[in-house]
Scaffold this motif. Structure first.
Motif, short mmCIF file in Angstrom:
data_model
loop_
_atom_site.label_atom_id
_atom_site.label_comp_id
_atom_site.label_asym_id
_atom_site.label_seq_id
_atom_site.Cartn_x
_atom_site.Cartn_y
_atom_site.Cartn_z
N SER A 186 55.16 81.34 -4.32
CA SER A 186 56.22 80.48 -3.78
C SER A 186 57.11 81.38 -2.94
N LEU A 187 56.78 81.50 -1.66
CA LEU A 187 57.39 82.52 -0.80
C LEU A 187 58.44 81.96 0.15
N TRP A 188 58.14 80.82 0.76
CA TRP A 188 58.97 80.33 1.85
C TRP A 188 59.59 78.99 1.51
N GLY A 189 60.85 78.81 1.94
CA GLY A 189 61.54 77.55 1.73
C GLY A 189 61.15 76.52 2.77
N SER A 190 61.73 75.35 2.63
CA SER A 190 61.33 74.22 3.49
C SER A 190 61.69 74.45 4.96
N ALA A 191 62.64 75.34 5.24
CA ALA A 191 62.98 75.59 6.65
C ALA A 191 61.79 76.15 7.42
N TRP A 192 60.85 76.75 6.71
CA TRP A 192 59.68 77.34 7.36
C TRP A 192 58.62 76.31 7.72
N ASP A 193 58.76 75.08 7.22
CA ASP A 193 57.73 74.07 7.50
C ASP A 193 57.53 73.89 9.01
N GLU A 194 58.63 73.84 9.76
CA GLU A 194 58.54 73.64 11.22
C GLU A 194 57.79 74.80 11.87
N LEU A 195 58.05 76.03 11.40
CA LEU A 195 57.39 77.18 12.00
C LEU A 195 55.89 77.14 11.74
N PHE A 196 55.50 76.79 10.53
CA PHE A 196 54.07 76.75 10.22
C PHE A 196 53.37 75.63 11.00
N THR A 217 65.09 94.31 6.42
CA THR A 217 65.92 94.57 7.60
C THR A 217 66.26 93.28 8.34
N TYR A 218 65.29 92.37 8.44
CA TYR A 218 65.56 91.09 9.09
C TYR A 218 66.72 90.37 8.41
N GLN A 219 66.87 90.60 7.12
CA GLN A 219 67.91 89.94 6.35
C GLN A 219 69.31 90.33 6.85
N THR A 220 69.41 91.47 7.50
CA THR A 220 70.73 91.99 7.87
C THR A 220 70.96 92.06 9.38
N ARG A 221 69.99 91.62 10.19
CA ARG A 221 70.12 91.73 11.65
C ARG A 221 70.27 90.36 12.29
N ASP A 222 70.63 90.35 13.58
CA ASP A 222 70.88 89.08 14.27
C ASP A 222 69.58 88.48 14.79
N ALA A 223 69.71 87.26 15.33
CA ALA A 223 68.52 86.54 15.80
C ALA A 223 67.82 87.27 16.94
N LYS A 242 68.12 78.48 13.66
CA LYS A 242 66.88 78.23 12.93
C LYS A 242 66.24 79.55 12.50
N ILE A 243 66.25 80.52 13.36
CA ILE A 243 65.67 81.82 13.03
C ILE A 243 66.43 82.46 11.88
N ILE A 244 67.75 82.42 11.95
CA ILE A 244 68.56 83.00 10.88
C ILE A 244 68.32 82.26 9.57
N GLU A 245 68.24 80.94 9.64
CA GLU A 245 68.01 80.15 8.42
C GLU A 245 66.68 80.55 7.78
N CYS A 246 65.65 80.68 8.56
CA CYS A 246 64.33 81.01 8.01
C CYS A 246 64.29 82.42 7.45
N PHE A 247 64.77 83.37 8.22
CA PHE A 247 64.57 84.77 7.85
C PHE A 247 65.62 85.31 6.89
N GLN A 248 66.74 84.61 6.73
CA GLN A 248 67.79 85.15 5.86
C GLN A 248 68.17 84.23 4.71
N LEU A 249 67.76 83.00 4.76
CA LEU A 249 68.19 82.07 3.70
C LEU A 249 67.04 81.37 2.99
N SER A 250 66.04 80.98 3.71
CA SER A 250 65.03 80.07 3.18
C SER A 250 63.89 80.82 2.49
#
Length: 900
Positions: free
Chosen positions: A299-309, A331-337, A362-370
């Motif tokens: 269980s790796l990715w949250g629902s925000a990743w559905d659009e990317l997949f 590192t992605y967790q701490t950097r900008d889009a 959307k990028i920040i949501e996927c890579f830092q939150l979801s």
């Protein structure tokens, strides 16, 4: 000779090919796909084909890794059976109070961990609301192994539930005052809440496996039906580096323990940095668990990743996710889009095109939150799938962010494990992020307030209703009211009171004979759990095989090679013996599960675990500490004990220090009995104390450690003098005097007291005769059954003195009036008998086997260490010479006479 380079793979295949032409067509098809669509497409088709074969039950080697995506696709997720919005509010309160508790405690310098629970909050909340069965329903409920560093979150939830108060939270890690909370899950410190200690990392995983296995054992033997109990173990991905974390994985799959689920919180960070900086820990763990036969759910990715997949029509996104190392994900967790666009998406033209369709938000949501571990729906789906799977245990690899919701200062920072507090501004930002109704004015003098919606709030009512439906509060430890076990028949304990006559019997064999009689007892015999790590024949236990059977969930599917013999190797589904193979860690995990069955299941079991003494405390002392923390009861038996009794085996088998290590464990009652009747007396009293009617003020939550020897000797009859049993149990009694031994010393003879434990008493008895017959010295011989218990009694006397109470240590009482100096000897390092030195009023000296062991005969080894009878004589004469009671020349004469 054929050129090896010319050999084709098919020529190396030992499987016959019935249709080489068809095989060639398949291979050609694969080559064509790779050429036309590229190697990525060919690899995709191969993986899907292998997955199809696996699902169809076709016997093929298992695919060890799958793509770096969720095992359960969004479309297949079941609806959450509950109010997700309500559970989100409950989780927010728990996050807040966990952080507040640790931050408020930081002013005392007591520490605490915030980031771990922040990452795992949904892993626990989903379980508490939907899956974890409590102990007030039918059966025993579920067994929960909570990740130690997440304890503040568990306390926070208990506070919301009304099980803890603000005073408790304010005393987190401050236990001396009475209302304190232990740092981690410690049953001995908080016995109504914590059931299993887990923070000594690696011990939780192995204990959970053997607990699940022991549940099956109790069910198979008809002790208690535990088919509805499930074992949940919450672990960290860094914790999986511990060898104990993975040492028993194949046992769990081999025995089909589908009553077990591991939940690994994969926040990609250990204590000081990334778990696998240049690699991917999730993929590594997947391969490890799948290779061991486990069902793996990612269980790796949250629902925000559905659009990317959905946008990933070429597979480029999945490929990129698989290749990015964990430290870069951090590192992605701490950097900008912009950084993520360039570093992640910019590596592949197809991904660069995809990124154009995505906003920065959307990028920040996927890579830092979801993340899959941060969404109730994802976690719920994984747990439901785990419980639905049959035939094998399940591991859930849930990806999270360490420090999630705590703010940019915490999330994914390498130092967040050591960060103990948030500033007021950070707490206010966290409050806004969690949408909690806490006012700025609630922060008094800069101190963060605790938050609670109210005892009758919708959140608390929901929480309590969910727990009531699942069988009551969790976690919880219960000691069920059960009647004391009846004492076994006296006959078993008196079998050696008359000695062994002319027969030589080692104390190891005496213990095994005692157990044989006890397991036949009609009332309590079925409750004995013999545990042995593949050395039963060494200890003379093979006669138990056909009568008790060796537990195996499959029974015996073969005809044993020794079936025509009386003591053949018998396995059975209801077997009573746990013969674990060569694993002391697994055997100890067995022992812990059995020794705490009285509380876990309300079924008192009597485990005895017999092992090479050298491979007990030295190898598994941490588990023995865990045993004491978990309030386990039973008998640990260090067999083939001592530094000089195990002939020929050498340095790593010669135990000269296990009683030293055992003495460090407050729950361990350590005995070194010399005679068979002493063993019987100790075991009888141990059964009374741990399982029967304990005396007032007596702690039942103890376990016994007995050292027994493989040296056959004539066992003497039990002395008839008053107080023998008390002396055996307290640790010292006079076995004989020079006169009672028939040595008739002169009236004015110098006298010395010889204290011996275990096998050393036989050297002392020989020395007693030599001293009388060759040197005119009278020696009394004492059996020191427990140097450690003598010391503990003396320490208690010292503590009483500080309270103004007069109390004389038992060792001083026992030796009161004994003439002459005291010489103590054991088959262990001198530190063992020296434990009592400061409380002995007489002149005191000791002999012991200090240093590394060696391969030799017993006689030569004892001479090497200076503990044999002749060495005792010389030491005794030297002690008496210093007092002027024998001539100084006698020491030199004795040394020369005995060749020392």
């Amino acid at each position: 000779m054929t050129d090896p380079k010319a050999i084709q793979p098919s020529e190396l295949d030992q499987l016959p090919d019935r249709d080489p032409e068809e095989t060639a067509e398949w291979q050609a098809s694969l080559d064509a796909v790779a050429k036309a669509a590229g190697p990525h497409r060919a690899a995709y088709l191969m993986r899907r084909t292998l997955e199809r074969a696996e699902g169809a039950g076709i016997a093929l080697p298992q695919l060890l890794e799958t793509d770096y995506v969720n095992t359960i696709p969004t479309a297949a997720e079941p609806a959450v059976d509950g109010d997700e919005a309500m559970e989100s509010r409950i989780t927010a309160w728990n996050r807040w109070n966990a952080a507040a508790m640790v931050s408020r405690g930081s002013k005392y310098g007591v520490g605490g961990h915030i980031a771990t629970f922040a990452s795992a909050a949904w892993l626990y909340e989903t379980g508490f609301n939907h899956f974890f069965r409590g102990k007030e329903g039918d059966g025993s409920g579920d067994q929960l192994y909570i990740q130690g560093h997440a304890s503040p979150g568990i306390y926070a939830r208990a506070f919301l539930d009304g099980r803890l108060t603000e005073a408790h939270l304010d005393n987190f890690r401050r236990e001396a005052g009475g209302d304190g909370l232990p740092s981690y899950p410690h049953p001995r410190r908080l016995p109504w809440l914590w059931e299993f200690p887990t923070v000594s990392m690696g011990l939780g995983p192995i204990s959970a496996i053997y607990q699940a296995r022991f549940n099956r054992y109790l069910t198979s033997r008809g002790i208690k039906d535990l088919s509805n109990s499930h074992v949940w173990a919450f672990l960290g991905d860094g914790e999986m580096d511990e060898p104990e974390s993975t040492t028993a994985l194949t046992l769990a799959s081999r025995e089909g323990l589908d009553n077990l689920t591991f939940v690994v919180n994969c926040n990609l960070q250990r204590l000081d940095g990334p778990v696998r900086a240049n690699f991917k820990i999730v993929q590594e763990l997947e391969a490890q668990f799948r290779g061991a036969g486990w069902n793996v759910i990612k269980s790796l990715w949250g629902s925000a990743w559905d659009e990317l997949f959905q946008l990933d029509t070429t597979g480029a996104l999945v490929r990129r996710l698989r290749e990015v190392p964990d430290a870069q994900v951090q590192t992605y967790q701490t950097r900008d889009a912009a950084y993520i666009r360039e570093d992640f998406f910019g590596k592949d033209p197809a991904l660069a095109e995809m990124a154009k369709l995505l906003s920065d938000d959307k990028i920040i949501e996927c890579f830092q939150l979801s993340r899959g571990g941060h969404e109730a729906r994802k976690v719920y789906a994984a747990y439901r799938a785990a419980l639905s799977h049959t035939g094998a245990p399940t591991v859930i690899l849930a990806q999270t962010v360490k420090g999630h919701t705590l703010g940019d200062g915490f999330a994914s920072k390498n130092a967040n494990h050591q960060m103990k507090k948030l500033s007021t501004d950070e707490f206010e930002a966290m409050r806004d992020r969690l949408e909690l109704p806490i006012k700025d004015s609630d922060f008094v003098d800069g101190q963060v307030p605790y938050g609670h919606p109210g005892a009758d709030s919708p959140e608390v009512r929901y929480l309590q209703e969910r727990r009531a439906a699942l069988g009551g509060p969790a976690p919880a430890r219960r000691v069920h009211p059960v009647a004391p076990l009846p004492a076994p028949a006296e006959k078993a304990f008196t079998a050696f009171d008359k000695g062994s006559g002319s027969q030589n019997v080692a104390t190891t064999m005496a213990f095994v004979r005692l157990v044989k009689d006890l397991v036949r007892d009609k009332e309590t015999g079925k409750r004995w759990v013999p545990i042995v790590p593949d050395e039963a024949r060494t200890f003379g236990m093979e006669s138990l095989f056909p009568s008790l059977g060796i537990y195996s969930p499959k029974g015996q599917t073969y005809e044993p090679v020794d079936r025509d013999q009386l003591m053949y190797y018998k396995e059975a589904k209801n077997g009573q013996i746990l013969n674990e193979g060569i694993t002391e860690a697994g055997s100890m995990a067995d022992f812990i599960a059995a020794s705490t069955s009285y509380s876990t299941h309300g079924e008192p079991m009597i485990p005895f675990y017999i092992f090479y003494s050298m491979f007990g405390w030295q190898r598994t002392a941490d588990q023995m500490w865990q045993l004491g923390d978990q309030l386990g009861r039973g008998f640990l038996v260090g067999a083939t004990a001592g530094r000089t009794t195990l002939t020929g085996e050498g340095l790593q088998h010669a135990d000269g220090h296990s009683p030293v290590i055992a003495a460090t464990n407050p729950a361990a009652l350590s005995y070194d009995p010399a005679f068979a009747y002493e063993i019987a007396t100790i075991v009888k009293d141990g059964l009374r104390r741990m399982y029967g009617e304990a005396a007032p003020g007596e702690d039942q939550d103890v376990f016994y450690y007995l050292t027994v020897y493989n040296e056959p000797v004539q066992q003497p009859a039990k002395p008839s003098a008053a107080g023998i049993d008390e002396g055996i149990l307290k640790g010292l009694y006079r076995f004989n005097t020079a006169e009672s031994a028939g040595l008739t010393p002169a009236a004015n003879a110098a006298r010395i007291q010889l204290l011996g434990s275990g096998t050393a008493i036989h050297w002392a008895l020989k020395a007693q005769r030599l001293l009388a017959e060759e040197w005119g010295v009278a020696a009394d011989v004492w059996s020191a059954t427990s140097w450690t218990e003598l010391r503990r009694d003396a320490l208690e006397a010292d503590a009483a003195l500080l309270r103004g109470e007069e109390r004389v240590p038992y060792v001083r009482q026992a030796l009161q009036g004994a003439e002459g100096p005291v010489l103590a000897v054991s088959d262990y390092m001198r530190q063992v008998p020296d434990q009592i030195a400061q409380w002995v009023e007489q002149d005191y000296s000791s002999l012991g086997a200090d240093g590394f062991g060696l391969s030799e005969t017993r006689e030569a080894a004892r001479r090497h260490f200076g503990v044999d009878a002749e060495s005792i004589v010389v030491a005794a004469l030297a002690q008496l010479a210093r007092r002027g009671e024998v001539q100084a020349t006698a020491v030199k004469e004795a040394r020369e006479k005995y060749g020392l």
